[in-house]
Scaffold this motif. Structure first.
Motif, PDB file in Angstrom:
ATOM      1  N   ALA A  44      35.846  39.332  37.921  1.00 46.62           N
ATOM      2  CA  ALA A  44      34.942  38.977  36.823  1.00 46.62           C
ATOM      3  C   ALA A  44      34.292  40.240  36.268  1.00 46.62           C
ATOM      4  O   ALA A  44      34.091  40.377  35.052  1.00 46.62           O
ATOM      5  CB  ALA A  44      33.885  37.996  37.315  1.00 46.62           C
ATOM      6  N   LEU A  47      36.759  42.026  34.034  1.00 45.36           N
ATOM      7  CA  LEU A  47      36.831  41.402  32.705  1.00 45.36           C
ATOM      8  C   LEU A  47      35.624  41.780  31.867  1.00 45.36           C
ATOM      9  O   LEU A  47      35.743  42.076  30.670  1.00 45.36           O
ATOM     10  CB  LEU A  47      36.926  39.886  32.857  1.00 45.36           C
ATOM     11  CG  LEU A  47      38.194  39.354  33.538  1.00 45.36           C
ATOM     12  CD1 LEU A  47      38.109  37.843  33.707  1.00 45.36           C
ATOM     13  CD2 LEU A  47      39.449  39.735  32.754  1.00 45.36           C
ATOM     14  N   TYR A  55      37.508  33.562  27.995  1.00 47.12           N
ATOM     15  CA  TYR A  55      38.346  33.607  29.192  1.00 47.12           C
ATOM     16  C   TYR A  55      39.667  32.865  28.982  1.00 47.12           C
ATOM     17  O   TYR A  55      39.919  31.817  29.570  1.00 47.12           O
ATOM     18  CB  TYR A  55      37.588  33.033  30.378  1.00 47.12           C
ATOM     19  CG  TYR A  55      36.349  33.820  30.753  1.00 47.12           C
ATOM     20  CD1 TYR A  55      36.383  35.207  30.835  1.00 47.12           C
ATOM     21  CD2 TYR A  55      35.144  33.171  30.995  1.00 47.12           C
ATOM     22  CE1 TYR A  55      35.254  35.938  31.163  1.00 47.12           C
ATOM     23  CE2 TYR A  55      34.005  33.887  31.343  1.00 47.12           C
ATOM     24  CZ  TYR A  55      34.064  35.266  31.413  1.00 47.12           C
ATOM     25  OH  TYR A  55      32.932  35.988  31.745  1.00 47.12           O
ATOM     26  N   CYS A  60      43.074  37.544  30.068  1.00 47.85           N
ATOM     27  CA  CYS A  60      42.391  37.890  31.325  1.00 47.85           C
ATOM     28  C   CYS A  60      43.358  38.454  32.356  1.00 47.85           C
ATOM     29  O   CYS A  60      43.072  39.479  32.986  1.00 47.85           O
ATOM     30  CB  CYS A  60      41.683  36.668  31.893  1.00 47.85           C
ATOM     31  SG  CYS A  60      40.225  36.147  30.947  1.00 47.85           S
ATOM     32  N   LEU A  99      34.095  31.098  35.634  1.00 49.58           N
ATOM     33  CA  LEU A  99      35.513  31.442  35.716  1.00 49.58           C
ATOM     34  C   LEU A  99      36.223  30.625  36.797  1.00 49.58           C
ATOM     35  O   LEU A  99      37.378  30.229  36.641  1.00 49.58           O
ATOM     36  CB  LEU A  99      35.669  32.937  36.028  1.00 49.58           C
ATOM     37  CG  LEU A  99      35.826  33.885  34.851  1.00 49.58           C
ATOM     38  CD1 LEU A  99      35.678  35.324  35.315  1.00 49.58           C
ATOM     39  CD2 LEU A  99      37.170  33.682  34.169  1.00 49.58           C
ATOM     40  N   TYR A 105      42.632  30.998  37.027  1.00 47.50           N
ATOM     41  CA  TYR A 105      41.903  32.149  37.573  1.00 47.50           C
ATOM     42  C   TYR A 105      41.918  32.110  39.101  1.00 47.50           C
ATOM     43  O   TYR A 105      42.255  33.100  39.759  1.00 47.50           O
ATOM     44  CB  TYR A 105      40.462  32.140  37.063  1.00 47.50           C
ATOM     45  CG  TYR A 105      39.628  33.314  37.557  1.00 47.50           C
ATOM     46  CD1 TYR A 105      39.794  34.582  37.011  1.00 47.50           C
ATOM     47  CD2 TYR A 105      38.682  33.152  38.576  1.00 47.50           C
ATOM     48  CE1 TYR A 105      39.045  35.657  37.457  1.00 47.50           C
ATOM     49  CE2 TYR A 105      37.925  34.230  39.017  1.00 47.50           C
ATOM     50  CZ  TYR A 105      38.114  35.476  38.460  1.00 47.50           C
ATOM     51  OH  TYR A 105      37.367  36.542  38.914  1.00 47.50           O
TER      52      TYR A 105
END
Length: 236
Positions: A44, A47, A55, A60, A99, A105
């Protein structure tokens, strides 16, 4: 006879003291250790560092594939620098919780980082909702505390570890409350104990007592793992 590898999972909400207690248990048993929260937060952070605000899966993953982190105890190394303090703030934890709602993810992080890390070793893993990673651990703990107790711990951590003094208890309380709601109500691996989980409420006990309780459970279930644990820095 081939040596058995043991997997001990420690679930619990944010600031429930699971990282410190889990690491001490791992050290006492001479097991490996991994904080899955650190893994999820590190990506995270990556990003965020790259200015990603929406997202979307492809954007990503394109960024995440460029990052290699090293996880050693509570430390998270990137390019030789420990960024644990950089990923420890409640704001980033809240972004990570959002996320973590996304199946792609969690799947990417689990398949590319966490599962390879824990393979073929005895290990203590701590996090929030570990059943998707380890469906049947040898021992599963759930550490819980009141939101007030966790907010106070977090406030002390902000001041002592990060040197941040301009955050209020009320603000931390609300952030933890919001993160709890995201963690417990997500469809994928919600943060809830199951029937086989050993629940420990550590709202009013010290970390060393949490460690003692965890070790007692482990020793009773697996006598071959019994150790004479001493409080760090003492002869007790």
């Amino acid at each position: 006879m081939e040596r058995k590898n043991y997997i001990i999972t420690v679930n619990g909400p944010g600031s429930s003291g699971k990282s410190s207690a889990s690491l001490e248990v791992a050290k006492s048993l001479n097991f490996a250790f991994l904080s899955t929260g650190n893994v999820y937060r590190s990506f995270a952070w990556a990003l965020q560092k790259n200015g990603i605000q929406k997202y979307t899966k492809d954007a990503c993953i394109a960024v995440m594939e460029k990052y290699n982190f090293e996880y050693v105890g509570k430390a998270v190394y990137y390019n030789g620098k420990d960024i644990a303090n950089d990923i420890g703030y409640e704001e980033l934890a809240l972004k990570t919780a959002n996320l973590a709602q996304k199946s792609w993810y969690r799947e990417w992080v689990n398949q590319n980082v966490i599962l390879p890390f824990i393979k073929n070793k005895s290990i203590v893993i701590e996090g929030r909702g570990l059943t998707e990673i380890v469906p049947q651990p040898d021992v599963d703990f759930f550490l819980k505390s009141t939101i007030f107790a966790r907010a106070n711990r977090r406030l002390r951590q902000y001041k002592k570890r990060y040197g941040v003094h301009n955050v209020t208890l009320d603000a931390i309380y609300k952030q933890i409350q919001k993160r709890d709601d995201l963690d417990t109500n997500r469809k994928l691996a919600p943060l809830k104990p199951n029937d086989a989980t050993k629940v420990i409420n550590n709202s009013k006990i010290k970390r060393i007592d949490t460690v003692r309780r965890m070790l007692r459970v482990i020793h009773k279930r697996f006598p071959e793992l019994r150790v004479d644990w001493k409080v760090p820095g003492t002869t007790k």
